[in-house]
Design a protein around this motif. Structure first.
Motif, PDB file in Angstrom:
ATOM      1  N   UNK A 350       0.813  -1.208   0.000  1.00 38.69           N
ATOM      2  CA  UNK A 350       0.000   0.000   0.000  1.00 38.69           C
ATOM      3  C   UNK A 350       0.850   1.262   0.000  1.00 38.69           C
ATOM      4  N   UNK A 351       1.887   1.268   0.817  1.00 37.35           N
ATOM      5  CA  UNK A 351       2.796   2.418   0.839  1.00 37.35           C
ATOM      6  C   UNK A 351       3.511   2.567  -0.497  1.00 37.35           C
ATOM      7  N   UNK A 352       3.940   1.438  -1.080  1.00 35.13           N
ATOM      8  CA  UNK A 352       4.612   1.484  -2.374  1.00 35.13           C
ATOM      9  C   UNK A 352       3.680   2.032  -3.449  1.00 35.13           C
ATOM     10  N   UNK A 353       2.412   1.627  -3.403  1.00 38.66           N
ATOM     11  CA  UNK A 353       1.438   2.115  -4.385  1.00 38.66           C
ATOM     12  C   UNK A 353       1.245   3.618  -4.257  1.00 38.66           C
ATOM     13  N   UNK A 354       1.100   4.088  -3.042  1.00 41.33           N
ATOM     14  CA  UNK A 354       0.896   5.526  -2.845  1.00 41.33           C
ATOM     15  C   UNK A 354       2.116   6.326  -3.300  1.00 41.33           C
ATOM     16  N   UNK A 355       3.297   5.817  -2.989  1.00 40.76           N
ATOM     17  CA  UNK A 355       4.523   6.518  -3.394  1.00 40.76           C
ATOM     18  C   UNK A 355       4.649   6.574  -4.913  1.00 40.76           C
ATOM     19  N   UNK A 356       4.388   5.448  -5.569  1.00 38.97           N
ATOM     20  CA  UNK A 356       4.496   5.418  -7.021  1.00 38.97           C
ATOM     21  C   UNK A 356       3.424   6.282  -7.672  1.00 38.97           C
ATOM     22  N   UNK A 357       2.217   6.272  -7.122  1.00 44.07           N
ATOM     23  CA  UNK A 357       1.138   7.090  -7.686  1.00 44.07           C
ATOM     24  C   UNK A 357       1.510   8.561  -7.672  1.00 44.07           C
ATOM     25  N   UNK A 358       2.142   8.999  -6.618  1.00 43.40           N
ATOM     26  CA  UNK A 358       2.573  10.408  -6.554  1.00 43.40           C
ATOM     27  C   UNK A 358       3.624  10.708  -7.614  1.00 43.40           C
ATOM     28  N   UNK A 359       4.510   9.756  -7.846  1.00 34.56           N
ATOM     29  CA  UNK A 359       5.554   9.959  -8.864  1.00 34.56           C
ATOM     30  C   UNK A 359       4.956  10.011 -10.264  1.00 34.56           C
ATOM     31  N   UNK A 360       3.899   9.233 -10.495  1.00 37.36           N
ATOM     32  CA  UNK A 360       3.305   9.164 -11.829  1.00 37.36           C
ATOM     33  C   UNK A 360       2.328  10.301 -12.108  1.00 37.36           C
ATOM     34  N   UNK A 361       1.895  10.985 -11.071  1.00 41.17           N
ATOM     35  CA  UNK A 361       0.871  12.017 -11.239  1.00 41.17           C
ATOM     36  C   UNK A 361       1.375  13.164 -12.109  1.00 41.17           C
ATOM     37  N   UNK A 362       0.546  13.599 -13.031  1.00 45.57           N
ATOM     38  CA  UNK A 362       0.865  14.757 -13.860  1.00 45.57           C
ATOM     39  C   UNK A 362       0.391  16.023 -13.167  1.00 45.57           C
ATOM     40  N   UNK A 363       1.034  17.149 -13.454  1.00 42.39           N
ATOM     41  CA  UNK A 363       0.608  18.408 -12.827  1.00 42.39           C
ATOM     42  C   UNK A 363      -0.869  18.693 -13.100  1.00 42.39           C
ATOM     43  N   UNK A 364      -1.592  19.023 -12.047  1.00 44.03           N
ATOM     44  CA  UNK A 364      -3.002  19.357 -12.201  1.00 44.03           C
ATOM     45  C   UNK A 364      -3.928  18.171 -12.268  1.00 44.03           C
TER      46      UNK A 364
END
Length: 473
Positions: A350-364
């Motif tokens: 779960x922590x890994x998923x949240x961390x990766x999701x933040x890295x993949x997020x595009x601005x806005x």
């Protein structure tokens, strides 16, 4: 090793997306390749790749096509050509019947009936017999009075050939008609150094106890999907039993100090220098696999000794287990056992998923949690499979003492052995029965692991036994 030319893919060169690639975000994102990667397309690239194929027409499309090729997301879609500027080189020692069979197949194929052939006799006990076979098939002979090994034999043929490209064929191979035209089409890519066909079992070669298993999952058979060849990828090497090479790329050729794994070393040096190496299953070459159990196991152990030599030259590229720290932590928690371990492992993912999701997020935009979860789960599952295999293959000498003192270790090892065997057998269930497949797989792994540890101890170098992180991509 020479550097590749600073040249793009030529106009008219066509690449097609791998059918296993998944489009996301309305085609703006591609997910696939090996190792698994995510490629986001700029608006212009997305427009150019509206379909499943791309034809090179200018520097922009050439750059995009090259990126797709190198990532494993796409493969060349090429029309076979009439081979030109190719010499067939055959290293041989004593195997005159196999040599005759091979040269008969080469001359019977209209594409290769007239190609120059150089046979390098690497210290055969009866050089006259080799010479007679070569004369019957219009092949030139280069003779080594004393055996110098397959690398030296191939290099001698490489130096003798006066053509742009060289096709290496071992004397226990029989190429299928049209094989060379399929491979030669890849030379249109100016950065291509090596392309290898699929190595399949020679028809009518008998069965033997391990025959069905070897025919299904031979170490020489890289499977039915085309792929780029690079360390720590889905196809990390191609065997030298059959290769088409660009002479200018190879420089001095194979490392003659290596009597095993010299083909892997060559591929990795070429990839490190920036050349492309490809696997092309559209071309097939049959191979006479070992059938006697003893010979088969000795060969697997011999292959295992090469890992230490590769580790000395290429470091972690030969790692037996490739796993991210997140996946390693999750599996460590699970292996602790019980509900606390499962809960802890789920928490790590779960922590890994949240961390990766933040890295993949595009601005806005909101973080793509679903995509991140998919990547984390797939990566963790793949890491778990390599970990399970290492228990019975690479690291069984470490596991063996635990089996004598721990019932839990025995249960986990048995589960890993069965799960790995059944999972590997399932795609081949119509070709070989499950008990034979699993038994052969376990014997093969024991032999390879024994050779691996022998090579590491002899070299006094443990790097071939150590895990590594996945390459960045």
């Amino acid at each position: 090793m020479t550097a590749p030319p600073d040249a793009r893919l030529p106009d008219g060169f066509v690449v097609a997306l791998d059918p296993r690639v998944r489009r996301r975000d309305a085609g703006a994102t591609l997910l696939g390749g090996s190792p698994l990667r995510l490629l986001r397309l700029a608006p212009r690239a997305r427009e150019l790749l509206a379909g499943d194929g791309l034809t090179v027409a200018d520097p922009t499309t050439a750059a995009l096509a090259g990126r797709l090729l190198d990532s494993g997301l796409a493969h060349p879609r090429l029309v076979p050509v009439t081979p030109a500027g190719v010499t067939v080189v055959v290293p041989v020692k004593d195997r005159t019947a196999g040599l005759d069979r091979l040269l008969t197949a080469v001359r019977a194929d209209p594409q290769t009936a007239a190609v120059p052939v150089v046979v390098v006799d690497d210290g055969s006990a009866d050089p006259g017999a080799v010479a007679r076979v070569c004369a019957a098939h219009r092949a030139d002979v280069v003779r080594h009075e004393v055996a110098r090994g397959p690398s030296a034999a191939r290099n001698a043929g490489l130096r003798t050939a006066g053509t742009t490209a060289v096709a290496f064929l071992d004397s226990d191979c029989v190429p299928r008609p049209g094989w060379l035209g399929v491979l030669a089409a890849h030379l249109a890519d100016p950065r291509l150094a090596v392309v290898a066909p699929r190595i399949t079992a020679l028809a009518g070669d008998g069965s033997g106890w391990v025959g069905g298993y070897e025919d299904a999952v031979s170490a020489l058979d890289m499977g039915r999907h085309p792929a780029p060849v690079a360390p720590l990828s889905g196809v990390s090497y191609v065997p030298s039993a059959a290769l088409l090479v660009r002479r200018a790329a190879l420089g001095g050729g194979f490392d003659e100090t290596m009597r095993v794994a010299e083909d892997v070393d060559l591929v990795w040096r070429l990839a490190g220098a920036g050349w492309r190496v490809r696997y092309e299953p559209g071309a097939q070459v049959d191979h006479q696999h070992p059938r006697a159990t003893g010979e088969w196991l000795r060969r697997r152990a011999f292959y295992g000794t090469g890992a230490a030599l590769l580790a000395q030259r290429h470091g972690s590229a030969v790692a037996p287990v490739v796993m991210s720290p997140w996946s390693a932590a999750a599996w460590a928690c699970v292996l602790l056992g019980g509900r606390p371990g499962l809960v802890a492992g789920a928490g790590v993912l779960g922590v890994a998923t949240r961390t990766l999701a933040r890295r993949l997020a595009r601005p806005g935009e909101s973080a793509p949690v679903g995509l991140a979860a998919t990547l984390v789960v797939r990566g963790t599952w793949a890491g778990g499979r390599t970990l399970a295999r290492s228990v019975t293959r690479h690291h069984w000498p470490l596991v063996l003492p635990l089996l004598a003192v721990s019932g839990r270790a025995r249960r986990l090892t048995l589960l890993a052995a069965l799960a790995d065997g059944v999972g590997a057998w399932w795609p081949h269930r119509r070709d070989v029965d499950l008990p034979r497949f699993v038994a052969a797989r376990r014997l093969e792994d024991l032999a390879y692991g024994a050779g691996l540890w022998r090579g590491a101890l002899r070299a006094r170098d443990a790097r071939a036994l150590l895990p590594a992180r996945p390459p960045a991509g």
